[in-house]
Design a protein around this motif. Sequence first.
Motif, PDB file in Angstrom:
ATOM      1  N   THR A 103       0.689  -1.212   0.164  1.00  0.00           N
ATOM      2  CA  THR A 103       0.013   0.040   0.104  1.00  0.00           C
ATOM      3  C   THR A 103       0.964   1.291  -0.006  1.00  0.00           C
ATOM      4  O   THR A 103       1.982   1.478   0.675  1.00  0.00           O
ATOM      5  CB  THR A 103      -0.853  -0.148   1.238  1.00  0.00           C
ATOM      6  N   HIS A 104       0.667   2.221  -0.724  1.00  0.00           N
ATOM      7  CA  HIS A 104       0.939   3.588  -0.554  1.00  0.00           C
ATOM      8  C   HIS A 104      -0.050   4.703  -0.249  1.00  0.00           C
ATOM      9  O   HIS A 104      -1.398   4.344  -0.672  1.00  0.00           O
ATOM     10  CB  HIS A 104       1.768   4.021  -1.778  1.00  0.00           C
ATOM     11  N   TYR A 105       0.402   5.762   0.430  1.00  0.00           N
ATOM     12  CA  TYR A 105      -0.450   6.671   0.439  1.00  0.00           C
ATOM     13  C   TYR A 105      -0.065   7.893  -0.111  1.00  0.00           C
ATOM     14  O   TYR A 105       0.894   8.504  -0.083  1.00  0.00           O
ATOM     15  CB  TYR A 105      -0.562   7.361   2.138  1.00  0.00           C
TER      16      TYR A 105
ATOM     17  N   MET B 197       4.053   8.043   3.199  1.00  0.00           N
ATOM     18  CA  MET B 197       5.046   7.323   3.970  1.00  0.00           C
ATOM     19  C   MET B 197       6.400   7.898   3.770  1.00  0.00           C
ATOM     20  O   MET B 197       6.991   7.706   2.645  1.00  0.00           O
ATOM     21  CB  MET B 197       4.904   5.521   3.380  1.00  0.00           C
TER      22      MET B 197
ATOM     23  N   MET C 169      10.116   7.964  -3.840  1.00  0.00           N
ATOM     24  CA  MET C 169       8.854   8.129  -4.482  1.00  0.00           C
ATOM     25  C   MET C 169       8.025   9.547  -4.295  1.00  0.00           C
ATOM     26  O   MET C 169       7.247   9.576  -3.842  1.00  0.00           O
ATOM     27  CB  MET C 169       8.083   6.901  -3.578  1.00  0.00           C
TER      28      MET C 169
HETATM   29 CU   LIG Z   1       4.634   4.640   0.224  1.00  0.00          CU
END
Ligand SMILES: [Cu+2]
Length: 695
Positions: free
Chosen positions: A547-549, A605, A613
């Motif tokens: 998961t990423h936010y 994150m 990222m």
């Molecule tokens: Cu992330």
Amino acid sequence: MRLTRGRHRFARFGVIATAMVAAAGYSAVPQDAVAGTPGMVLGHVPMADAPMSATVVIPKDAQDKGYATKVVTISQGGTLNVVNLDSQEHTVTSDAVGAKGNPLFDKWVEPGHTETINQASRLAAGTYTFHCTFHPGSMTGTLVVEGGSGGGVHPVAPHFTLPLRLPPVLTGSKLHIPIKRTAVRIFPTGPKTTMWAFGGSYPGPTIERPAGHDTKITFANQLPRSSGAVTVHFHGDHHKWQDDGQPDRFLIRHGHRRTYDLPLTDHGKPETEATEFYHDHRMNLTARNNWHGLQGFFLVHSKREQALRLPSGEYDVPLMFTDRKFTSNNQLTNPFKGRTRSMKGMTGPSAPPGDGTVGNRILVDGEFAPHLDVAQHRYRLRLLNTSDFTSYDFALSDGRPFIQIGAGSGLLPHPTVRQDILLGPAERADVIVDFSGELHKKVVLESVPRTNPPPSGVGSPTASLMQFRVTHTASDHTKIPSSLAAPPPIHAPAKVSFTWTFALAGTASTGTYWTINGKPFNPHRVEVEVPLGATRTWALTNNAPITHYIHLHEEQWHTISRDGKRPPPEERGLVDVWRLDPGETVVVAAKFTDYTGVFMLHCHMLDHEDDGMMAQFAVVKPHSHELPPGYHPAQIATTAHGARMGAMSMTSPRSLPRLRLTGWRRGLDRFGNALALELAALGFLFGLRRYWRTV
Ligand SMILES: [Cu+2]
């Protein structure tokens, strides 16, 4: 994700684990609930035969499969081991905690290693649930300790000793906030904790301003010189690019100050009301600077919000949740020191994905397990997760629901009833909790395990966060309207004009790293340009195995769809962070108003952000492709790798097929680019000097 370089021992220290209600993670044996757990064979294990030693096995792909050993039994005083057969780091961490809120046992284990969990040998007989702090959703197990004389270490329920301490509130149009080291009372006993703080408090002062009223905030960097320059981002706000907390430009150097101008307007109208926050955004150091404390609330109030008669004043409580790890002397551990000293090349863009700056104590407004005395009244609680990495699934201990009224950058069109609310880093939820008819009751705000996380989706720890004590009565003139505030209308193009793809790149042999559209962050590169005044529909796609936010800067964003469907009620207001579980796609839209310049998007994150990222888009004058000095479009990315990945992943209509250049032509091309960049950088420096003279 796969960790394909072996040098990660510094990249993940901590553990999420938690302060928990003792009963949630521990029970005396035998216990029915445990016996009913799938995979448990308590009744088949004769008490007298409990082994003196046993081993928890972490299998390959444990993030998806969980522990191979779901239940492990030892005699009291016996030895508990853990073997990690996976290629990632994991932990074995008890849910139950001791007197200071630490997990009763907590072992971090590198790939290919075997460790002994010494703390398990001291436990009282009982049943203890445990989890991996990096993968609390998918990796859980149970330890049964049998026999013994009745002695040993028992879990301790949190006492919620400290009263909740709200940060000071600043309401002026011209604010001065020093950034300095300060001692913060986080635990009820022992020394205060030295932190880096806005205005000398942690969280920093809560800035409360009416929408549409210009606000100038001057920050002075009084941190030790070794902390370096900082930069402040006003998360969720719409402002000039120079005031956006750029990661390596417009910095506040040691001993210097900088004024940020926030008009709090959008296209000539007041911004929407919102629970925003401000925090450091320094390139490669955002996780470190936030861990040390550079975080505070920024609340924007609107006239239409006042007309709704929502709980306000003392009944409007901002709550910031964030985890940290501490030494026995109550000081913050420094998970970053080892990384920067002995891991050259192991942080920043193209660093391997060593995610996970996690703690084992969750703080609420900078305190561990506080309590708040409340009236029999409705309360508006503004929940904000400022953890570097960890998600929480919020719930109330008596099973009552939250009435969610706002999210991210504004109120929702309608209230929505939530039994629990999962918030990742930088996500916010405004909720109403009604304590009427509850005099003398105590209600605990908890984090509960996320229900049915998708495979490899983020999970959440079990923890008791804070306690509400209903101590007095009060007449309540607030209400929960059936309609709140619709976001401003938007005419979003039906067609997606650009896709942002979040993924790992590289191979097991070369090493892997985080990317957006195939590339790690380059502060000079702009992926896509948008003409000022245009409305754009973009897709955000998670091709990564976790998961990423994802956070988009600058505009206040509409969510058009989630995985092809209408977004859930909590995403129908304006938001700026989206949870993207593996394989998910969210389509979002915004109108780009008021300001040209370069803005970021990134995973929130913070280890992911620092490790590459992150990417940039530019808002440009219509019919112009002019970028500010020092930036170039993705098409002339100068690294071979960047060029290759860029060509593969661009989906912009502007993206052109890359020419196959001959060797000398390519050399000339690079020379030209380099010259252009040098000249641009020079121009930028002169511009900056001029700018500095004017501030
Ligand atoms: Cu992330």
